[in-house]
Design an enzyme around this catalytic site. Structure first.
Site, mmCIF file in Angstrom:
data_model
loop_
_atom_site.group_PDB
_atom_site.id
_atom_site.type_symbol
_atom_site.label_atom_id
_atom_site.label_comp_id
_atom_site.label_asym_id
_atom_site.label_seq_id
_atom_site.Cartn_x
_atom_site.Cartn_y
_atom_site.Cartn_z
ATOM 1 N N GLU A 35 -16.136 -4.394 -17.349
ATOM 2 C CA GLU A 35 -16.137 -2.936 -17.305
ATOM 3 C C GLU A 35 -16.082 -2.467 -18.761
ATOM 4 O O GLU A 35 -15.213 -2.914 -19.520
ATOM 5 C CB GLU A 35 -14.915 -2.432 -16.533
ATOM 6 C CG GLU A 35 -14.986 -0.938 -16.387
ATOM 7 C CD GLU A 35 -13.816 -0.323 -15.645
ATOM 8 O OE1 GLU A 35 -12.958 -1.050 -15.127
ATOM 9 O OE2 GLU A 35 -13.780 0.922 -15.610
ATOM 10 N N ARG A 261 -6.526 -16.531 -13.797
ATOM 11 C CA ARG A 261 -6.807 -15.882 -15.074
ATOM 12 C C ARG A 261 -6.058 -16.596 -16.200
ATOM 13 O O ARG A 261 -5.121 -17.346 -15.958
ATOM 14 C CB ARG A 261 -6.463 -14.401 -15.024
ATOM 15 C CG ARG A 261 -5.021 -14.080 -14.680
ATOM 16 C CD ARG A 261 -4.806 -12.595 -14.491
ATOM 17 N NE ARG A 261 -4.909 -11.875 -15.742
ATOM 18 C CZ ARG A 261 -5.763 -10.867 -15.956
ATOM 19 N NH1 ARG A 261 -6.573 -10.464 -14.999
ATOM 20 N NH2 ARG A 261 -5.798 -10.244 -17.117
ATOM 21 N N LYS A 271 -6.842 -4.928 -20.890
ATOM 22 C CA LYS A 271 -7.503 -3.944 -21.751
ATOM 23 C C LYS A 271 -6.721 -2.644 -21.803
ATOM 24 O O LYS A 271 -6.672 -1.980 -22.824
ATOM 25 C CB LYS A 271 -8.918 -3.678 -21.232
ATOM 26 C CG LYS A 271 -9.924 -4.689 -21.722
ATOM 27 C CD LYS A 271 -11.306 -4.359 -21.214
ATOM 28 C CE LYS A 271 -11.437 -4.764 -19.778
ATOM 29 N NZ LYS A 271 -12.708 -4.403 -19.175
HETATM 30 P P1 ATP Z 1 -8.454 -6.149 -17.925
HETATM 31 O O1 ATP Z 1 -7.193 -6.200 -17.148
HETATM 32 O O2 ATP Z 1 -8.328 -6.746 -19.278
HETATM 33 O O3 ATP Z 1 -9.083 -4.806 -17.962
HETATM 34 P P2 ATP Z 1 -10.379 -6.754 -16.041
HETATM 35 O O4 ATP Z 1 -10.442 -7.830 -15.047
HETATM 36 O O5 ATP Z 1 -10.165 -5.395 -15.490
HETATM 37 O O6 ATP Z 1 -9.369 -7.136 -17.142
HETATM 38 P P3 ATP Z 1 -13.143 -6.702 -16.537
HETATM 39 O O7 ATP Z 1 -13.907 -6.076 -17.635
HETATM 40 O O8 ATP Z 1 -13.335 -6.177 -15.182
HETATM 41 O O9 ATP Z 1 -11.647 -6.645 -16.943
HETATM 42 O O10 ATP Z 1 -13.351 -8.275 -16.553
HETATM 43 C C1 ATP Z 1 -14.603 -8.904 -16.509
HETATM 44 C C2 ATP Z 1 -14.414 -10.299 -15.997
HETATM 45 O O11 ATP Z 1 -13.488 -11.013 -16.809
HETATM 46 C C3 ATP Z 1 -13.865 -10.309 -14.582
HETATM 47 O O12 ATP Z 1 -14.619 -11.225 -13.832
HETATM 48 C C4 ATP Z 1 -12.452 -10.756 -14.737
HETATM 49 O O13 ATP Z 1 -12.013 -11.454 -13.622
HETATM 50 C C5 ATP Z 1 -12.516 -11.630 -15.997
HETATM 51 N N1 ATP Z 1 -11.220 -11.634 -16.677
HETATM 52 C C6 ATP Z 1 -10.512 -10.577 -17.114
HETATM 53 N N2 ATP Z 1 -9.334 -10.972 -17.633
HETATM 54 C C7 ATP Z 1 -9.297 -12.320 -17.535
HETATM 55 C C8 ATP Z 1 -8.337 -13.327 -17.890
HETATM 56 N N3 ATP Z 1 -7.173 -13.028 -18.471
HETATM 57 N N4 ATP Z 1 -8.653 -14.621 -17.632
HETATM 58 C C9 ATP Z 1 -9.818 -14.949 -17.072
HETATM 59 N N5 ATP Z 1 -10.752 -14.062 -16.704
HETATM 60 C C10 ATP Z 1 -10.512 -12.752 -16.925
HETATM 61 MG MG MG Z 2 -11.807 -5.052 -13.834
#
Ligand code: ATP
Ligand code: MG
Length: 553
Positions: A35, A261, A271
């Site tokens: 995102e 994760r 983020k």
């Molecule tokens: P954040 O909490 O940092 O915003 P998010 O999952 O909302 O993380 P996205 O931009 O949606 O952020 O993430 C893109 C991809 O990265 C998703 O498939 C998510 O599962 C993966 N991802 C995010 N954080 C991690 C992590 N700590 N370890 C492994 N994969 C991750």
């Molecule tokens: Mg997300």
């Protein structure tokens, strides 16, 4: 450039092998779906390596898809930064970049399809009421009074939502599933909500946006994704992922698989929280070298190779765990140890005047750029009558525990040069040492004293006449708590010593190297020149990592 890291089978490979064997799929297509609401962090690197490496291993494809259906938080700046970081990590997405917002019309049509099947309705309960009606793990939910609207009515109201008849929060589209389902995500989840904030790509042309649950599975299906890999927190949503795809009659059928994760000691991988650090100016932007973002790590001197190696070493599983920060550090150390040329610099300088050398004396000494790799060549350092050593390498009073230091009356070796002996010191009115007078033994260049005197301790030094002024930024972990996310006020755990700035000097050769680094500054660690902060009059060095695991961790 295509990178294939060592094949390390994990449970996802086993699933794919089975799917290929049973002909559930004939090719492998994955996606990385960020995102654009912040910069990528080290956790994303894990997901990136997994998705791109799997696709490459099976000669398949990995798409880059921006999951951009939340206009309030998303920006073009983030889109650009994410693209840059993925490429910097060494990966190439398949074909054009995809955006969930590209499918906004198709998604809308699928929503209409659900309404026409009697499987979705427009609800006018407030967000709070929806939450209250949802029930809990132990209590079933309650039907909304709007749930029994006719299909015709729902079509009209959904159209009205799209045309801007409702204020934000005034209505939403919900799936009509089961308010007493044991799975809370199946209790009539919201599929569309109203948002008037203009979207960074499609402007104000739409005011209704699909939720993640609705857009993600359909976007996967539209792109023909075979294996939709996500982190474990989406496990409960898998049932909804499948429900939506089953009910919109789409031909391609991706399957969602979850992995754990990355949780890293002393590090925040959210983020939202990283954004707070940036907006509250606790750090100096998303690429502050203390940030666990890809851009922060890059600015700190981490190489893409070391981050990929780290992702390889942590592996993929469903096990929740917390990885030691020392693992990440050991990946960069072993990479830089092989590749970084050596330099000498003095971080806290104190002057040495060598009594038995004529004023203005200078001698060129040949030194290797890498102790174990002659291919990296040699350079010359200038040994002069006045040099600088590190203040911490001098100890006024003899202390048996500090036998590796220069002390009055004691000898020590200058790295690559001669043995010197401290004879006396000069202090200012406050008792601070201004300079140390020494003598040197001219017969000790690269060899032990001829009379067999034993010399313990080697210290680094830089000529006082041939050097470049420099600022050294020494970083420590950003948080004092190994689980900063677990605490209510993560900001209270900021390490006040996460950045220490010191002014010193670096050997003049740095100018000839004409390269930002990384360098190993002997005894001090691995450093990279910070292009943003360096000035004409002095260079700014970021310390990537110390030479050995620091005792703080
Ligand atoms: P954040 O909490 O940092 O915003 P998010 O999952 O909302 O993380 P996205 O931009 O949606 O952020 O993430 C893109 C991809 O990265 C998703 O498939 C998510 O599962 C993966 N991802 C995010 N954080 C991690 C992590 N700590 N370890 C492994 N994969 C991750
Ligand atoms: Mg997300």
């Amino acid at each position: 450039m295509k990178i294939l890291i060592n094949y390390r089978p994990n449970f996802i490979h086993r699933i794919i092998n089975k799917d290929l064997k049973s002909k559930k799929c004939t090719n492998v297509r994955t996606r990385f779906p960020p995102e654009p609401n912040g910069y990528l962090h080290i956790g994303h690197a894990k997901a990136i390596c997994l998705n791109f490496n799997i696709a490459q291993y099976y000669h398949g494809q990995c798409n880059l898809r921006f999951d951009d259906t939340n206009p309030e938080k998303e920006h073009k700046e983030y889109v650009e930064a994410i693209k840059y970081d993925i490429q910097w990590l060494g990966f190439i997405w398949h074909g054009d970049i995809h955006y969930s917002s590209d499918y906004i019309k198709e998604l809308y049509n699928y929503a209409i399809k659900l309404i026409k099947k009697g499987l979705a309705y427009v609800d006018e309960l407030s967000t709070d009421e929806i939450r209250k009606y949802r029930g809990t793990l132990t209590h079933p939910g309650k039907n909304s009074p709007y749930r029994s609207r006719s299909i015709e009515e729902n079509l009209i109201y959904f159209y009205k939502m799209k045309e801007g008849y409702f204020p934000e929060g005034g209505a939403c589209l919900r799936a009509k599933i089961n308010m007493s389902s044991p799975s809370i995500v199946m209790r009539d989840p919201v599929l569309y909500r109203i948002k008037y904030t203009p979207h960074h790509r499609i402007g104000g042309s739409w005011c209704i946006y699909p939720t993640y649950d609705f857009s993600h599975c359909i976007s996967d299906a539209i792109e023909g994704i075979t294996h939709s890999l996500c982190t474990l927190e989406f496990q409960d949503n898998r049932i909804l992922y499948n429900w939506i795809l089953n009910n919109i009659d789409i031909i391609t059928r991706p399957t969602q698989y979850e992995f754990s994760r990355l949780n890293l000691e002393y590090v925040i991988t959210s983020k939202r929280k990283l954004n707070i650090l940036v907006t509250k100016k606790i750090v100096d932007g998303w690429d502050d070298p203390r940030m666990p973002t890809i851009s922060g790590l890059r600015r700190r001197g981490y190489t893409a190779r070391s981050i990929r190696e780290f992702c390889y070493r942590i592996g993929i599983s469903k096990q929740e765990s917390q990885i030691k920060l020392s693992l990440l550090e050991s990946c960069i150390r072993s990479d830089l140890n092989k590749h970084a040329p050596r330099l000498m610099a003095v971080i806290n300088p104190i002057k040495i005047i060598i009594n038995n050398l004529p004023i203005g004396y200078e001698e060129k000494i040949e030194v290797p750029n890498h102790p174990n790799n002659p291919k990296m060549g040699i350079r010359y350092v200038i040994f002069s009558q006045e040099i600088f050593i590190d203040r911490l390498d001098f100890c006024e009073i003899l202390n048996n525990n500090k036998f590796y230091k220069l002390t009055l009356g004691r000898e020590i070796r200058l790295r690559y040069a001669y043995v010197i002996k401290a004879e006396n010191i000069k202090k200012d009115n406050n008792g601070h040492i201004i300079c140390i007078y020494c003598s040197y033994d001219p017969y000790t260049l690269h060899k032990n004293p001829i009379d067999g005197r034993k010399i313990t301790g080697v210290i680094h030094w830089v000529s006082a006449t041939k050097n470049v002024p420099a600022e050294f930024r020494l970083y420590d972990k950003l948080f004092t708590n190994p689980n900063p996310s677990m605490t209510n006020h993560f900001i209270d755990n900021i390490n006040p010593k996460s950045l220490i700035i010191s002014k010193g000097i670096v050997e003049e050769n740095i100018v000839k190297f004409d390269n930002l680094g990384p360098y190993q500054i002997e005894r001090e660690g691995y450093f990279i020149i910070d292009n943003q902060l360096s000035k004409k009059s002095y260079l700014v060095f970021n310390r990537t990592v110390t030479l050995k695991e620091s005792k703080h961790y």
